[in-house]
Design an enzyme around this catalytic site. Structure first.
Site, PDB file in Angstrom:
ATOM      1  N   TYR A 183      -5.707   7.105  48.232  1.00  0.00           N
ATOM      2  CA  TYR A 183      -6.391   7.828  48.396  1.00  0.00           C
ATOM      3  C   TYR A 183      -7.338   7.397  49.769  1.00  0.00           C
ATOM      4  O   TYR A 183      -6.841   7.136  50.556  1.00  0.00           O
ATOM      5  CB  TYR A 183      -7.477   8.154  47.216  1.00  0.00           C
ATOM      6  CG  TYR A 183      -8.230   9.555  47.316  1.00  0.00           C
ATOM      7  CD1 TYR A 183      -7.656  10.742  47.890  1.00  0.00           C
ATOM      8  CD2 TYR A 183      -9.648   9.437  47.102  1.00  0.00           C
ATOM      9  CE1 TYR A 183      -8.647  11.796  48.155  1.00  0.00           C
ATOM     10  CE2 TYR A 183     -10.584  10.464  47.445  1.00  0.00           C
ATOM     11  CZ  TYR A 183     -10.166  11.611  48.033  1.00  0.00           C
ATOM     12  OH  TYR A 183     -10.832  12.784  48.053  1.00  0.00           O
TER      13      TYR A 183
ATOM     14  N   LYS B  26      -7.088  13.434  45.625  1.00  0.00           N
ATOM     15  CA  LYS B  26      -8.277  13.719  44.527  1.00  0.00           C
ATOM     16  C   LYS B  26      -7.728  13.665  43.127  1.00  0.00           C
ATOM     17  O   LYS B  26      -7.921  13.253  42.342  1.00  0.00           O
ATOM     18  CB  LYS B  26      -8.969  14.865  44.754  1.00  0.00           C
ATOM     19  CG  LYS B  26     -10.417  14.647  44.371  1.00  0.00           C
ATOM     20  CD  LYS B  26     -11.154  14.077  45.492  1.00  0.00           C
ATOM     21  CE  LYS B  26     -12.656  13.690  45.174  1.00  0.00           C
ATOM     22  NZ  LYS B  26     -13.521  12.897  45.965  1.00  0.00           N
TER      23      LYS B  26
ATOM     24  N   GLU C 135     -13.704  20.597  47.156  1.00  0.00           N
ATOM     25  CA  GLU C 135     -13.645  19.517  48.018  1.00  0.00           C
ATOM     26  C   GLU C 135     -13.640  19.352  49.491  1.00  0.00           C
ATOM     27  O   GLU C 135     -12.871  20.386  50.254  1.00  0.00           O
ATOM     28  CB  GLU C 135     -12.241  18.464  47.665  1.00  0.00           C
ATOM     29  CG  GLU C 135     -12.172  17.121  48.179  1.00  0.00           C
ATOM     30  CD  GLU C 135     -13.240  16.204  47.548  1.00  0.00           C
ATOM     31  OE1 GLU C 135     -13.626  15.281  48.136  1.00  0.00           O
ATOM     32  OE2 GLU C 135     -13.944  16.199  46.351  1.00  0.00           O
TER      33      GLU C 135
ATOM     34  N   ASP D 129     -18.810  16.622  47.032  1.00  0.00           N
ATOM     35  CA  ASP D 129     -19.376  16.286  48.085  1.00  0.00           C
ATOM     36  C   ASP D 129     -21.121  16.494  48.034  1.00  0.00           C
ATOM     37  O   ASP D 129     -21.739  15.864  48.340  1.00  0.00           O
ATOM     38  CB  ASP D 129     -18.953  16.963  49.357  1.00  0.00           C
ATOM     39  CG  ASP D 129     -17.521  16.903  49.707  1.00  0.00           C
ATOM     40  OD1 ASP D 129     -17.030  15.689  49.916  1.00  0.00           O
ATOM     41  OD2 ASP D 129     -16.569  17.932  49.459  1.00  0.00           O
TER      42      ASP D 129
ATOM     43  N   ALA E 221     -23.324  15.862  52.042  1.00  0.00           N
ATOM     44  CA  ALA E 221     -23.490  14.691  51.467  1.00  0.00           C
ATOM     45  C   ALA E 221     -24.806  14.059  51.281  1.00  0.00           C
ATOM     46  O   ALA E 221     -25.441  13.937  50.399  1.00  0.00           O
ATOM     47  CB  ALA E 221     -22.516  13.570  51.809  1.00  0.00           C
TER      48      ALA E 221
END
EC number: 1.1.1.38
Length: 597
Positions: A111, A184, A255, A279, A315
């Site tokens: 990832y 994810k 996502e 996020d 974020a």
């Protein structure tokens, strides 16, 4: 299980798979394939004799060793990434067994951060397509495409969806972004035990503004600019309705959507069913987990913290919100908490004279222009990259430059004297020696989290932060860093990696059959993660190691389940043991009997 030729059953508390597949059909199905581990009886019943080597591997140890040697022989991290996903396409169980055995080494390869490189090269390295590609140009086909996955409605418990507008720190990658959803979900399984046969990765292809992709003959997605506005919203809504119709038990995870859409989509749907944006919520939550421990060690209460967040996108604002809520829990009013948080971005400190151009979730944090009228201002260049990647912020910057310049990060730190400095800017080296030393001159134990990733985008290295503060800093990073030895102390660098939190949160929502994911459930996850860090020694990590993700995730899931039950949003038997509920629902990568039917 979404294989039309197989079904999972539990008989006498033993999990097994029954299938109508035979011969090569079995070996070509990664959910069925065990390779040389098929028993003599299975080989005979499934018509595998002669198409497998004759020696039966009693367990997967030999397979694991062989696979690990092949992994280590790969020359680059991208080669290792490709090898692992080809292994996944051959044998799902072996893939997860290998990943779990070498979690600390392999998670960054499978990832983040290597997935970013894979996405940038997706059209060149694509092997077997994974997941569902939904096009904004064919909204009438959404349900048909979701059905094509082959899953039964009750089987699917988790769907990760992206529109790939803001992938990690690399921006807009269109249909290539399917790999962010795939990766994810792999973390959900490896870290928390979500059954990999109960998940779906989805990409919403609404176009791309990436000129490289639009002009690349090998690009696999829609070749037009991103569609926004009502057409976009209607497309997302049609997708949500179809997903909820076909998979009513599924948690919807969003996502890497752009700032404009991420929070708006979350706010629209979160009250109606179990949905989560990593996020917006996950990043803020894992950062808060590290901050809980840092603030405890600093001995400065939350009500006295002053926080500067550099990077006010999805974020950064998500982190600001979590800090705001923690200050409120500690006794401040909402207004008092907001007054102790400063957001800085491309156009400098966000101020009230910018509010017409700011996103709605940034406006609360904009400081009164009159209060900062005496702050020195700097005129800065608007780079071509900035105009492309952050057009909204670049436009505000251009206006600020024209007027009188911006209040930059160094000026904010010098005037605010923050106790906490957070970086989500994707601006390498932004936390300069001058800024850090200035901050440390006003604070006994500064808390500095350079969170941008991949690694090359970090605002400062832990080594520099420790040296510039003479070892007084509390630090956590977004990307993985090695330990730092300074003046005889070994500093363990905690990684504020969402992987320590969202898998357990999602798994807790799944096992609790939650109607929705509440703020209280998220804070329960925050506290659970923070509790797993081993504090005490100087230089101890503020967060638990990714090596212990299964343990951390199980504890997170347990606390999320308990909170969901206490709030009355869980759909499970209230008298059932929470520990047993979590334990029995967890999937482990072990071979199970395969029976011919």
């Amino acid at each position: 299980m979404y294989n039309r030729q197989a079904e999972v059953v539990i008989e006498n508390n033993i999990r097994k798979i029954k299938t109508t597949a035979r011969g090569y059909e079995v070996l070509r199905d990664p959910s069925l394939n065990k390779g040389t581990a098929f028993t003599e009886e299975e080989r005979k019943a499934l018509d595998l004799n002669g198409i497998l080597p004759p020696v039966v591997t009693e367990d997967m140890e030999t397979q694991l060793n062989r696979a690990y040697r092949a992994y280590r022989a790969c020359r680059t991290d991208l080669d290792k990434h490709i090898y692992m996903w080809r292994l996944h396409d051959n044998n799902v169980t072996l893939f997860y067994a290998l990943l779990q055995r070498h979690m600390l080494e392999m998670l960054p390869v499978v990832y983040d951060p290597v997935v970013g490189e894979a996405i940038e090269n997706y059209s060149e390295i694509i092997t077997r397509p994974r997941g569902i590609f939904l096009s904004i140009n064919e909204p009438e086909l959404i349900e048909e495409k979701l059905r094509a996955f082959g899953a039964q409605g009750g089987d699917i418990r988790l769907i990760v969806t992206t529109d790939a507008e803001e992938i990690l720190g690399i921006g807009d990658w269109g249909s290539n972004g399917i790999d962010i959803s795939v990766g994810k979900l792999a973390v959900y399984t490896a870290a928390a035990g979500v059954d990999p046969h109960s998940v779906i990765p989805v990409v919403l292809d609404v176009g791309t503004n990436n000129e490289k992709l639009l002009n690349d003959p090998s690009y696999v997605g829609n070749r037009h600019e991103r569609i926004q506005g009502k057409v976009y919203d209607d497309f997302v809504d049609a997708y949500v309705k179809a997903a909820r119709k076909l998979f009513p038990n599924a948690v919807l995870h969003w996502e890497d959507f752009g700032s404009t859409n991420a929070r708006r989509i979350l706010d629209k749907y979160r009250a109606n069913f179990a949905t989560f944006n990593d996020d917006v919520q996950g990043t803020g939550a894992i950062v808060l987990a590290g901050l809980l421990n840092a603030v405890k060690l600093s001995k400065t209460p939350w009500t006295e913290q002053r926080v500067v967040v550099f990077g006010s996108g999805t974020a950064g604002c998500g982190i600001a919100d979590q800090i705001r809520d923690q200050m409120i829990r500690s006794g401040l009013s909402r207004e008092e908490a907001i007054s102790r948080i400063w957001l800085v971005d491309l156009p400098g400190l966000l101020t009230s004279d910018m509010t017409d151009s700011l996103l709605y979730f940034q406006k609360d944090y904009a400081k009164n222009s009159k209060d900062v009228a005496d702050y020195p201002r700097t005129v800065v260049d608007v780079s071509v990259e900035a105009q492309t990647r952050w057009p909204d912020m670049a436009n505000i910057l251009a206006k600020s430059n024209k007027d009188k310049g911006i209040i930059d990060l160094a000026t904010v730190v010098a005037n605010v004297k923050p106790t906490i400095l957070i970086g989500t800017s994707t601006t390498p080296g932004a936390f300069t020696e001058e800024i850090v030393r200035n901050m440390a001159s006003h604070v006994e134990r500064p808390i500095i989290f350079p969170l941008s990733n991949p690694t090359l985008l970090h605002e400062a290295t832990p080594q520099h932060l420790i040296e510039w503060t003479d070892g007084k800093v509390f630090v956590a990073t977004g990307a993985p860093f090695d330990d730092v030895v300074y003046k005889g102390v070994c500093y363990k660098i905690g990684q504020a990696n969402n992987a320590a939190l969202y898998p357990g949160l999602g798994f807790g929502a799944i096992v609790s059959k939650a109607e929705k994911i509440t703020d209280e459930m998220i804070f329960a996850a925050v506290q659970a993660v923070a509790s797993q860090a081993i504090l005490g020694a100087e230089g101890a990590s503020l967060l638990p190691s990714n090596e212990d993700l299964r343990i951390t995730s199980s504890i997170v899931a347990l606390e999320v389940l308990r909170m969901a039950k206490s709030q009355g949003v869980a759909g499970v038997d209230p008298s059932a043991s929470e520990v047993e509920t979590v334990r029995t629902a967890a999937w482990w990568p072990v071979y199970v009997p395969v029976e011919a039917i």
